[in-house]
Design an enzyme around this catalytic site. Structure first.
Site, PDB file in Angstrom:
ATOM      1  N   LYS A 146       0.843  -1.191   0.000  1.00 28.70           N
ATOM      2  CA  LYS A 146       0.000   0.000   0.000  1.00 28.70           C
ATOM      3  C   LYS A 146       0.884   1.249   0.000  1.00 28.70           C
ATOM      4  O   LYS A 146       1.971   1.250   0.588  1.00 28.70           O
ATOM      5  CB  LYS A 146      -0.911  -0.044   1.236  1.00 28.70           C
ATOM      6  N   SER A 196      -9.209   1.980   2.896  1.00 30.76           N
ATOM      7  CA  SER A 196      -8.287   2.741   2.074  1.00 30.76           C
ATOM      8  C   SER A 196      -7.264   1.871   1.329  1.00 30.76           C
ATOM      9  O   SER A 196      -6.518   2.379   0.500  1.00 30.76           O
ATOM     10  CB  SER A 196      -7.543   3.752   2.948  1.00 30.76           C
ATOM     11  N   SER A 227      -9.945  -0.383   6.803  1.00 37.94           N
ATOM     12  CA  SER A 227      -9.243  -0.122   5.545  1.00 37.94           C
ATOM     13  C   SER A 227      -8.586  -1.335   4.910  1.00 37.94           C
ATOM     14  O   SER A 227      -8.265  -1.322   3.726  1.00 37.94           O
ATOM     15  CB  SER A 227      -8.183   0.964   5.759  1.00 37.94           C
TER      16      SER A 227
END
Length: 586
Positions: A148, A223, A247
């Site tokens: 990420k 996210s 997330s």
């Protein structure tokens, strides 16, 4: 919508409040223009990404020239555990595996826009791995993997989707990146996130909108949305995400992959960027995402090393407990079809019922469980904790930036003067109670004394929850995951529904996501009768958000008490096995 509501219900007061709101927004806009240089970095960052992806394609081509007869399909179909074994045994070359995933990730990115950066040092790392003796190879030897965006990699930006964070490359790799590399993993790409990462859509002004691979009109979640999309389409076999309110788990549910939210401090968070630091009530944690439970277990096994503790002494050295993961004793499982705050979609409730039946048939004991004081936990503790500073830190990070559509609603509310928030909350109390309470909590806690009281209240609620858990002698808990995937733009309109995931950040419990079924035509038909518990805008928007989802994945959450990641994974493995054996939904 808010303007119409105010003017129709309270004309004079509505006009006054809208005037105040307009003045506040104008002042914010003027301030933003004064600090515009931050956004000037965005075009340069976009060009850098284009160059990086060209470099990625060039490396893929170079590797393919070394093995012109390479068929990537058999490699891409291998589960992680088997791939790792074949790499250790030298049945597959490092070059063929990296080439296969480079090519596939580029294809996936063209379809769903999930990549933000190429980690060109992966080629150098591959060459270094080839020089290792067999005894020196780690558990993830030669495994290409994705990270990420906020994971620090030396000489690369960790943007969090913010212009302020551009052109500030990390001086060194973060702790988990160092550990993964020491275990032989080859991080090769970074993946997209929503601006600030406080959203469960996946869009920012730098890299744009990431799409859901099952339906390009829907979001992959956030996210860690870029991770979810890339893993779902086979462009990566293992990824690392972060989780502040779901997330890791929301993208897993939306994209049909597996994930694990770890307990705080089971994994190091040093070297992971964040838009908001210093929050103590709501835990932000790292965790793996993959395509099956054994992959998550292998990743955790590799990370829970003495080396991680050496790099970050604040994280205790607790190796992976194999005996718990491989235990076969029957479990005592609590379950709930609803958290009592947001009515689940028909498919969410059915997924829990289906999983309960499969677990009972397999010899496990299943007991009904209800979430204690859910409104208080979400509104007072979670939202109050997340925005204890009144959003000041978040707004500071957005100064001079373009506010992404996925963030506009919450940023607009945060920018309101406290008096306006207070008056609006009083007006909305009886018609939009959840929105009213959110506005109230967005004012922040104001004083250190109240902040300490808030921290104490979180600890007391956690103990209350644990006491109820233990009174029923539960091993684990089964609850819905929030799904199916929402249409793009809807996460900002359905914030209350994220209660299904955010509660466990407040509690700091390890939670895994396991896909168990897909949305059926009957689920879609039952959705027509969905009303919600409050009949407010959140309930109406939720129904719209999940419509048109036949065939999309539906998951459940498997939960254990803090520091019991191995038990959580063992429960996930049981659910995964039973769900795969039960066949397709009718």
């Amino acid at each position: 919508m808010l303007e119409k509501l105010l003017l129709s219900s309270y004309p004079l007061l509505g006009l006054l409040l809208l005037t105040l709101l307009g003045a506040a927004l104008l002042a914010a806009a003027l301030l933003s223009r004064q600090r515009a240089p931050a956004r000037d970095k965005i075009p340069k960052a976009q060009r850098r990404r284009e160059v990086a992806l060209q470099q990625m394609a060039a490396l893929a081509q170079h590797l393919r020239e070394q093995e012109p007869g390479l068929d990537p399909k058999p490699i891409l179909e291998l589960p992680l555990v088997e791939l790792a074994q074949k790499l250790q045994a030298e049945e597959l070359s490092l070059e063929s595996v990296l080439c296969s995933y480079l090519e596939e990730a580029l294809k996936v990115n063209q379809e769903v826009n999930c990549l933000t950066d190429f980690l060109e040092e992966c080629e150098e790392q591959l060459q270094a791995l080839k020089k290792l003796k067999k005894s020196e190879r780690g558990l993830l030897y030669g495994v290409p993997m994705s990270l990420k965006d906020p994971y620090d990699c030396m000489d690369h930006d960790s943007t969090c989707g913010l212009a302020q964070f551009l052109e500030k490359p990390a001086a060194k790799d973060g702790v988990l990146v160092k550990v993964l590399k020491a275990q032989g993993a080859i991080p090769f790409v970074k993946t997209n996130i929503p601006q600030t990462m406080i959203s469960y859509d996946c869009s920012n002004p730098i890299y744009g909108q990431t799409l859901n691979p099952f339906n390009l009109k829907k979001t992959p979640g956030g996210s860690s949305g870029g991770e979810g999309a890339l893993l779902s389409k086979g462009g990566s076999i293992l990824g690392m995400g972060t989780d502040t309110g779901g997330s890791i788990r929301l993208p897993a549910g939306f994209c049909g992959v597996y994930s694990l939210r770890t307990s705080k401090n089971r994994l190091s968070y040093t070297g992971i960027s964040s838009a908001v630091k210093g929050n103590k009530s709501v835990s932000s944690v790292a965790g793996p995402m993959a395509r099956d439970v054994d992959s998550l277990a292998l990743c955790l096994r590799a990370l829970l090393s003495e080396y991680m503790h050496q790099l970050d002494p604040t994280v205790p050295f607790i190796p992976f407990r194999e005996e718990i993961y491989f235990s076969t004793r029957p479990l005592r499982i609590g379950y709930c079809e609803s958290d009592g705050y947001s009515q689940p979609s028909p498919s969410m409730a059915r997924a829990v019922r289906l999983t309960c039946r499969l677990l009972q048939d397999a010899g496990h004991e299943v007991i009904s469980f209800s979430i204690p004081r859910i409104e208080y936990a979400i509104e007072q503790l979670y939202i109050g904790g997340l925005f204890a500073d009144g959003g000041a830190t978040l707004l500071e990070k957005l100064e001079g930036d373009i506010v992404d559509p996925c963030m506009k609603a919450i940023v607009t509310k945060l920018r309101l003067p406290d008096l306006v928030k207070y008056i609006l909350a009083r007006i909305l109390k009886y018609i939009e109670p959840r929105s009213a309470q959110t506005l109230e909590m967005l004012r922040g806690v104001k004083t250190p004394k109240r902040l300490w009281e808030q921290h104490t209240a979180v600890q007391e609620y956690q103990q209350e929850f644990i006491e109820k858990w233990r009174s029923l002698e539960l091993d684990v808990l089964l609850v819905p995951d929030l799904d199916p995937a929402f249409y793009i733009g809807y996460p900002a309109k359905v914030l209350s529904s994220s209660s299904y995931t955010s509660l466990y950040n407040l509690l700091d419990f390890p939670v895994g996501v396991v896909p168990v079924t897909t949305v059926t035509l009957q689920d879609e038909e039952e959705l027509a009768f969905y009303k919600g518990y409050y009949g407010d805008s959140n309930d109406r928007n939720f129904k719209e958000a999940v419509e048109g989802s036949v065939g999309l994945p539906v998951a459940v959450q498997c939960i254990a008490l803090p520091w019991e990641e191995e038990l959580c994974l063992r429960f996930m493995k049981e659910v995964e096995t039973l769900a795969k054996n039960q066949g397709e939904p009718k």
